[in-house]
Enzyme design. Structure first.
Site, PDB file in Angstrom:
ATOM      1  N   ASP A   1       1.051  -1.060  -0.150  1.00  0.00           N
ATOM      2  CA  ASP A   1      -0.068  -0.039   0.099  1.00  0.00           C
ATOM      3  C   ASP A   1       0.744   1.056   0.089  1.00  0.00           C
ATOM      4  OD1 ASP A   1      -0.873   0.753   3.593  1.00  0.00           O
ATOM      5  OD2 ASP A   1       0.964  -0.510   2.875  1.00  0.00           O
TER       6      ASP A   1
ATOM      7  N   ASP B   1       6.740   1.125   2.015  1.00  0.00           N
ATOM      8  CA  ASP B   1       6.195   0.264   0.910  1.00  0.00           C
ATOM      9  C   ASP B   1       7.228   0.511  -0.535  1.00  0.00           C
ATOM     10  OD1 ASP B   1       3.744   1.128   2.269  1.00  0.00           O
ATOM     11  OD2 ASP B   1       3.495  -0.948   1.712  1.00  0.00           O
TER      12      ASP B   1
ATOM     13  N   ASN C   1      -2.450   2.931   3.232  1.00  0.00           N
ATOM     14  CA  ASN C   1      -1.871   4.095   3.708  1.00  0.00           C
ATOM     15  C   ASN C   1      -2.631   4.997   2.933  1.00  0.00           C
ATOM     16  OD1 ASN C   1       0.292   3.640   5.478  1.00  0.00           O
ATOM     17  ND2 ASN C   1       1.457   2.843   3.596  1.00  0.00           N
TER      18      ASN C   1
ATOM     19  N   THR D   1       2.992  -6.234   2.934  1.00  0.00           N
ATOM     20  CA  THR D   1       3.275  -4.788   3.621  1.00  0.00           C
ATOM     21  C   THR D   1       2.141  -3.817   3.886  1.00  0.00           C
ATOM     22  OG1 THR D   1       4.189  -3.697   1.600  1.00  0.00           O
ATOM     23  CG2 THR D   1       5.723  -5.101   2.899  1.00  0.00           C
TER      24      THR D   1
ATOM     25  N   PHE E   1      -1.315  -0.482  12.246  1.00  0.00           N
ATOM     26  CA  PHE E   1      -2.089  -0.027  11.226  1.00  0.00           C
ATOM     27  C   PHE E   1      -2.616  -1.259  10.539  1.00  0.00           C
ATOM     28  CE2 PHE E   1      -3.722   2.900   8.347  1.00  0.00           C
ATOM     29  CZ  PHE E   1      -3.449   2.604   7.222  1.00  0.00           C
ATOM     30  N   ASN E   2      -1.482  -1.975   9.794  1.00  0.00           N
ATOM     31  CA  ASN E   2      -2.144  -2.748   8.790  1.00  0.00           C
ATOM     32  C   ASN E   2      -3.055  -4.029   9.270  1.00  0.00           C
ATOM     33  OD1 ASN E   2      -0.175  -1.979   6.864  1.00  0.00           O
ATOM     34  ND2 ASN E   2       1.399  -3.202   7.399  1.00  0.00           N
TER      35      ASN E   2
ATOM     36  N   HIS F   1       9.658   0.034   8.491  1.00  0.00           N
ATOM     37  CA  HIS F   1       8.760  -1.096   8.603  1.00  0.00           C
ATOM     38  C   HIS F   1       8.749  -2.074   7.368  1.00  0.00           C
ATOM     39  CE1 HIS F   1       6.799   0.869  11.908  1.00  0.00           C
ATOM     40  NE2 HIS F   1       6.552   1.936  11.124  1.00  0.00           N
ATOM     41  N   ASP F   2       8.429  -1.774   6.257  1.00  0.00           N
ATOM     42  CA  ASP F   2       8.204  -2.719   5.154  1.00  0.00           C
ATOM     43  C   ASP F   2       9.378  -3.309   4.662  1.00  0.00           C
ATOM     44  OD1 ASP F   2       5.221  -0.694   3.998  1.00  0.00           O
ATOM     45  OD2 ASP F   2       5.715  -2.230   5.671  1.00  0.00           O
TER      46      ASP F   2
HETATM   47  O1  RIB Z   1       2.421   0.226  10.765  1.00  0.00           O
HETATM   48  C1  RIB Z   1       3.421   0.412   9.590  1.00  0.00           C
HETATM   49  C2  RIB Z   1       2.454  -0.106   8.374  1.00  0.00           C
HETATM   50  O2  RIB Z   1       1.456   0.423   8.047  1.00  0.00           O
HETATM   51  C3  RIB Z   1       3.596  -0.075   7.255  1.00  0.00           C
HETATM   52  O3  RIB Z   1       3.547  -1.258   6.494  1.00  0.00           O
HETATM   53  C4  RIB Z   1       3.161   1.378   6.744  1.00  0.00           C
HETATM   54  O4  RIB Z   1       3.500   1.379   5.390  1.00  0.00           O
HETATM   55  C5  RIB Z   1       1.479   0.878   6.894  1.00  0.00           C
HETATM   56  O5  RIB Z   1       1.170   0.453   5.840  1.00  0.00           O
HETATM   57 CA    CA Z   2       2.847  -0.596   4.071  1.00  0.00          CA
END
Ligand code: RIB
Ligand code: CA
Length: 328
Positions: free
Chosen positions: A27, A32, A54, A137, A178-179, A253-254
């Site tokens: 996303d 990403d 996102n 991701t 979040f994901n 993160h990703d």
């Molecule tokens: O919480 C972080 C994740 O949420 C990452 O993948 C960021 O790109 C969002 O998608």
């Molecule tokens: Ca992401």
């Protein structure tokens, strides 16, 4: 000078011992987009699928197309779910901006998506590539839809590497990341699928913090792709400072979900059992990870990445960015 379609690895890349075949469901989203940089350099990237997360699906698809265009990656991009199964759509402009990829100057888009059935493309790719890893991701909506579409998918895939969740904290609520929170029902289906799961959660990704000195080193490589990544990270780290820590640094993160496959030696991991909380008033979307050890809890259903060698991982990231140096 035109770059190779997908940069050929030169000997001497830090720690590159295998080149996994992957399909990246994402996303974009700043991190990403950097996961795409790493995937293009260090994996056999056979496809990309996009999901609402996102930013809206239209924006995440546009951003994936623009990133692959800028990297010179000739890879099919299929759009997927425009909203979660049950949860209301959730976005993150406060980190990624209105476009979902604010910061860098981007070229006019010249590419089109190859399709709009991400789940079907994932299922088809898994039967075409017996060694395929699915890397997720973003919210797991497309992955869950693919598992529903093909009940044998969990067995066909080599595994699913996921960025998501938090063993001890969240980033949207105190409990939820979040994901996962974006589509808990989808995440629940994935975590209970029986697939070979690898999880990069917040406890891991917050060990991989990039700030000004890292961005300077990237920018000093020079050229369109290092400039793109440096501009992404400048916007992203400033947004993180504003939203969270006050310090201009952001957890990358990703890319950890891709590095877990291309450079496994960068990580420590433990077998754990994890479930997704669907109903808690304060804990919906939480990844409930059993850390008591397998003798007490239910049988482990995933490899939890517990530690990353952040310094070495940054050198690998730098090598990935350097491999595009001339841009597309
Ligand atoms: O919480 C972080 C994740 O949420 C990452 O993948 C960021 O790109 C969002 O998608
Ligand atoms: Ca992401």
């Amino acid at each position: 000078m035109r770059q190779p379609k997908s940069p050929d690895l030169r000997p001497g890349y830090p720690g590159q011992v295998n080149r996994p075949t992957i399909l990246l469901d994402c996303d974009p989203g700043h991190d990403d987009a950097i996961a795409l940089v790493v995937a293009g350099a260090f994996t056999r990237l056979i496809g990309v699928t996009t999901v609402s997360g996102n930013a809206s699906l239209e924006k995440t698809t546009r951003n994936a197309l623009l990133t692959c265009q800028l990297l010179g990656l000739e890879v099919a991009i299929h759009a997927g779910a425009s909203r979660p199964q049950i949860a209301e759509p959730r976005h993150a402009e406060f980190i990624h901006g209105a476009s979902g990829l604010d910061g860098p100057a981007l070229p006019p888009l010249t590419r089109e998506p190859a399709g709009s059935d991400a789940a079907g493309f994932i299922v088809e790719s898994a039967s075409d590539h017996s060694d395929l890893w699915l890397v997720a991701t973003g919210p797991l909506t497309n992955v869950a839809a693919a598992l529903l579409r093909d009940p044998k998918l969990a067995d066909r895939l080599a595994g699913i590497a996921i960025m998501g969740g938090g063993s001890t904290f969240g980033n949207v609520t105190a409990a939820a990341e979040f994901n996962i929170l974006s589509d808990p029902e989808a995440a629940d289906r994935v975590f209970r699928s029986g697939a070979n799961l690898v999880l990069a959660d917040l406890n891991l990704t917050h060990q991989f913090l990039l700030g000004e000195s890292h961005i300077d080193r990237i920018r000093r490589l020079g050229g369109p792709v290092p400039t793109f990544v440096a501009d992404l990270l400048t916007f992203y780290s400033t947004a993180y400072a504003r939203a969270y820590s006050g310090r201009a640094e952001g957890p990358l993160h990703d890319p950890t979900a891709v590095l877990a496959l291309s450079h496994p030696e960068l990580f420590e991991r433990e077998r754990r059992h994890a479930v997704i909380e669907l109903r808690g008033d304060h804990t919906r979307g939480m990844t409930v990870v059993d850390s008591r050890g397998s003798h007490r809890g239910e049988e482990a259903n995933l490899d939890l990445l517990t530690r990353i060698d952040a310094e070495a991982a940054f050198e690998v990231l730098l090598a990935a960015i350097h491999s595009y140096r001339g841009g597309s």
